[in-house]
Design a protein around this motif. Structure first.
Motif, PDB file in Angstrom:
ATOM      1  N   GLY A 152      -2.203  -3.671  -2.755  1.00 40.83           N
ATOM      2  CA  GLY A 152      -2.323  -3.339  -3.761  1.00 40.83           C
ATOM      3  C   GLY A 152      -3.176  -2.640  -4.748  1.00 40.83           C
ATOM      4  O   GLY A 152      -3.426  -1.607  -4.625  1.00 40.83           O
ATOM      5  N   SER A 204       2.624   0.090  -0.905  1.00 41.57           N
ATOM      6  CA  SER A 204       2.131  -1.461  -0.669  1.00 41.57           C
ATOM      7  C   SER A 204       3.984  -2.131  -0.055  1.00 41.57           C
ATOM      8  O   SER A 204       4.035  -3.000   0.395  1.00 41.57           O
ATOM      9  N   ILE A 231       1.816  -7.532  -5.798  1.00 43.91           N
ATOM     10  CA  ILE A 231       1.314  -5.818  -5.756  1.00 43.91           C
ATOM     11  C   ILE A 231       0.835  -4.871  -6.750  1.00 43.91           C
ATOM     12  O   ILE A 231      -0.437  -4.172  -6.429  1.00 43.91           O
TER      13      ILE A 231
END
Length: 193
Positions: free
Chosen positions: A28, A36, A150
């Protein structure tokens, strides 16, 4: 087990920092939320690859042969240490490159001790068909928790740039992975005594 108790136990475990969460956070920070998100499929596949057969078939085998669990823990510690080394020595990537691949997330999650805890402790010990709703709930909770990891990394990348450079998140992640690896190996070795 009641659904609320199940959900809280899963979320508590998935919220705990660990090797998979560290890699999701790092991705992330490196490439953002949208790029991601495919990593979540690797995470879910890794967990289910362990949880389904262990919960359904292997629970009696593992309790009868603790040495198998020891080997699994040591393999997990080795993989996590390898990932830490790779993160620490990774050169800076351009904006278009993805430093973490779904396959890395899959293998890291496959070797993550959380999967065994979920399979042996949290999942109801019932037949496969009766477990399907629990597996679906687990999948939804996993995708949600992974998305939060993330998002946290993505928020880190949005902070004003610091003079320490782009390597800091990878170095922090590598240090966390080393600590996890030593913790897993120490637990495995302590169980031998």
């Amino acid at each position: 087990m009641q659904p609320l108790t199940f959900a809280l136990a899963i979320l508590l475990l998935l919220a705990t920092p660990g090797p998979t969460n560290t890699l999701l956070w790092l991705s992330g920070a490196a490439v953002g939320m949208r790029r991601s998100l495919p990593l979540l499929l690797g995470e879910l596949a890794g967990y289910l690859t362990v949880i389904v057969p262990v919960a359904v078939l292997a629970a009696p085998l593992l309790s009868a042969h603790p040495s198998i669990g020891l080997v699994l823990k040591l393999a997990a510690a080795g993989w996590i240490l390898f990932m830490a080394h790779a993160l620490w020595t990774m050169k800076a990537h351009g904006a278009s490159e993805r430093p973490i691949a779904p396959g890395q997330i899959f293998v890291t999650t496959l070797l993550n001790p959380k999967a065994l805890i979920i399979a042996l402790v949290i999942m109801p010990q019932v037949g496969l068909q009766a477990m399907l709703p629990w597996f679906l709930g687990f999948a939804a909770l996993t995708l949600g928790a992974g998305s939060l990891w993330i998002a946290t990394g993505t928020l880190l990348a949005l902070l004003p740039r610091r003079p320490v450079g782009p390597r800091l998140p990878r170095r922090i992640a590598a240090a966390c992975l080393v600590a996890f690896s030593f913790g897993i190996a120490g637990s495995a070795l302590a169980s031998m005594i």
